[in-house]
Each structure stands twice: as C-alpha cells, then as structure tokens.
Scaffold this motif. Sequence first.
Motif, mmCIF file in Angstrom:
data_model
loop_
_atom_site.group_PDB
_atom_site.id
_atom_site.type_symbol
_atom_site.label_atom_id
_atom_site.label_comp_id
_atom_site.label_asym_id
_atom_site.label_seq_id
_atom_site.Cartn_x
_atom_site.Cartn_y
_atom_site.Cartn_z
ATOM 1 N N GLY A 17 0.795 -1.215 0.103
ATOM 2 C CA GLY A 17 -0.030 0.114 -0.018
ATOM 3 C C GLY A 17 0.718 1.249 0.029
ATOM 4 N N PRO A 18 0.117 2.537 -0.346
ATOM 5 C CA PRO A 18 0.745 3.642 -0.166
ATOM 6 C C PRO A 18 1.585 4.113 1.034
ATOM 7 N N VAL A 19 2.629 4.802 1.131
ATOM 8 C CA VAL A 19 3.054 5.093 2.303
ATOM 9 C C VAL A 19 2.227 6.199 2.806
ATOM 10 N N ASP A 20 2.231 6.282 4.186
ATOM 11 C CA ASP A 20 1.417 7.452 4.898
ATOM 12 C C ASP A 20 2.643 8.426 5.551
ATOM 13 N N LEU A 21 3.003 9.288 4.648
ATOM 14 C CA LEU A 21 3.986 10.242 5.372
ATOM 15 C C LEU A 21 3.440 11.193 6.417
#
Length: 449
Positions: free
Chosen positions: A82-86
Amino acid sequence: MSSDEFSDLREMLVRAQEPPRDPSHPDAVAERRRRRRRRIVAGVIALVVVAASISTYLPLVLLAPVDGPTGAVREPAFEQPGPVDLSVPPGLASAISVTGAEEFPATLGTDGLLAVNGDLGELPMASISKIITTLVVLQAKPLGAGEDGPILTLSATDEDLYDKYFLLGATVQGMKVGQSLTQHDAIELMLVASASNYAELLSTWAYGSQARFLSATRAWLAANGLTDTTFVEPTGIDPRNASTAADLVAIGKLAIATPVIAEIVAMGSFVVPGMNPEPNTNTVLGRSGITGLKTGNLEESGATLLFSATVEVPGLENPLSIVGVILGGRDRFSLGEGAVDWITSIKSGFHTVPLVEEGDKLGLLATPWDSAGYVEATGTAALLTWSDTPITMEMTTTPVELGDEDAAAGTISYVAGARTATVPLVVKEPIEGPGGWWRVTHPLDLLGK
C-alpha cells in the motif's frame, strides 16, 4: 457355388442316404483321418494369424509414445504493498529529501524533494544561518575532519562580541581577552552551542571584515544555485536571513558532505578546553538515525530545524541519507518530534513483501495411468518495495519429463521497480511412465488419437 463345393454337397447327400458305416470300416477310418488333418491345418493357420497379430500389436502399444502429465498450476497469491503514509511535521513550511534508494524512483519525489509542505516562499531561518556561515568560512579556511586548524587568540574587540549578542538576546558563549582556541573549537561553539558571538568572530577572522564575508557569502549562494536565500549577517538573529525550504535542504546536503561539519553537528556536546561542556541544542540527535544539523529560534517567526539522518533499511545495501527542514514551528522540541515522526514514516514506507515460500505446492500433475506429482516452489522469494510500487508476476510452465526426480516444471518471476526475483518450479517425486499391462489394456488411449 463353385464346382468343388457342389461336389462336396452331393457327396454329403449321398452319404446321408447310405446306411451307417462300421467305425472300423477302412473308409470310416480314412474319413476320420482326413477330418483330423483339416482341424490341425485350421488350428495352425489360426495360430499363425494370432501370432502375426500379436507380433504387430504388442510393439505398437508397448512402444507407443505417451503424453506427459497434465493439470492446473495456480499462481501464488500475494498482497500488493500500500501507499506510504508520510507524516506531516508542524510548522509553516517543510521539505525533505531522501537519497540512497534511487532504484525506487518515487523516493526522489519532485526536483529531488520527496515532500514539500506549506509556504513555498522565503521564511526566516534563524540560527540555521550558522551552517551557511561555516560553509563560507571553510571556503576561505579549509579544515578536515579531526583537524584542529589554526589557533585564534581573542582580542578586546572579540570580547566585545559577547556583550553585543548578549544584549540582543542571542545565544552566547564566554570570551576573554587573550583566550586561545582552535578553529575547530570555535566551530563547535557556533554549531553545537549555537553561540552567535563565535559566528561573527569566525567569519571576520576568515575574511578580514563582515563586508568581505557577506560579499563572499552572496557569491557562494549564487555559485550553488541558491537563488531563493537572502543572507545579511552571520548569525540568523536578523529575520531578513531567510530562505525557502527547498534551498535549505540543498544547504543541508552541502553541510553533511563536508566532513568537519558532519563530525561537529553530530556531537552530543561541545568539548573546548577551559570551557564547561554544554549539550547540543539539537535534542533529537541519535533518534531515528538523526545525525545533525542545526536548530534555530526567533521570537517573531518561531523555531526552525535543519536535520540530517542516516537510516538503515533492511534489504538496502546502503543506508538512506535524509535531509529535511522545518520552519516556523512552535518550539524546537515539537520540531524535533516532528522530524523523528517524519523519518519514521519514510522508513515505514519500505516493505519486504513475501511472495512464495519454498515447498509451496502450486498444483497437481497427473496421468491417465494414475501416476501424479505436486508442482512445488524450490525457493523462497520476497521483494523490497517502496510505498505502492507495484509487483508484477509472470509464471511459465514447461512439460514435465516422466521418471525424473526434481523434474523441471517452469518458473515464477517477480518484478518490483528495479528488483527482480525468480523461483524455479519442480515436481519433486518422479511421475512414472505407464506399465506394460496398462499399455496392453488401453490401446485406444495410445493408438486412438
């Protein structure tokens, strides 16, 4: 009916009208012999026909080729990352850069910045200015890591710098007429303790006057393409010392590429002979791999933090080098925590995705004669990815040779960015060919195609 057949029929009718013969009569004995000879001849002919058929049939069925085993081989399931949650740090503006993971292009972001938040214009940089001062001083007075450099002996004019910056409310460290310290000592006091009086001392010492120092600084900024940075004095106490988050990340990269600066900003406290050690103003040193760089604070514009970090990521050959900046925060402590969270979120964006395990059974191949074997993965595969870098998979199958142990059955290949993994597939237990009895009793399976 032929003439011979007609004669035989006539003979049979004549005999039928004749009275029964005596079995011992010579004619009866001769007849029985003729019949026995006919049966023997017929039997021999039948045997010859059967033998001829068998001699043709058996080689056909015993030597006939057979198809290999068949069956469905499934593709192993895996979870796409999944996409990184910066994390977004506090403050009016921030930017961060990551190097060391160029094989994942998304880590490079835009124009070398993974993330940029908030105000894109120039903001006061406060004591981050001292990083620029050090870089420009080293241009005139080079110093290597571990070197002390020239001795500076303080004069009365130098001592006055203490009073000047004390009255301005800046951070200062003690100065006495006749005091001697090395160039390295003076840089420690400027960067670790953030002493403004030592920033002006060093810059004047290196260039002879503040005017020449500022001229050299403007030239240095232009030479490094830092067109969005304004610099009017060496300490950062003047809010006109301002820069964009993007320029400050570039300045941070220049700083950590300078060994003596990288060495000093990583110090937990300064160590200068004749002076009591004081801790680094950067309170998050050592956390999440943070190695520097400089804190700052102005009452009217808030806290600033230019930071660097070296972050180990399992699966990467070399550690990440991270440089970030946060401007306009509440205080240096909240900015420090924001930097830690930001770095932690970047590291969490790297995933090692398990794809297939050694020994996973992916299908069963079988034959009409009930010999079968499982298709298995011969190794374990996992790929390191960044954020939601997609993983693609391709499976190829090949005909399995009968009777072979660990018979090749194909491969599975995975790709994620620049990384690949390939796992061979085999049938571990031999799938045997058909026995002779099955061949003899299943001619249609062998010859009816």
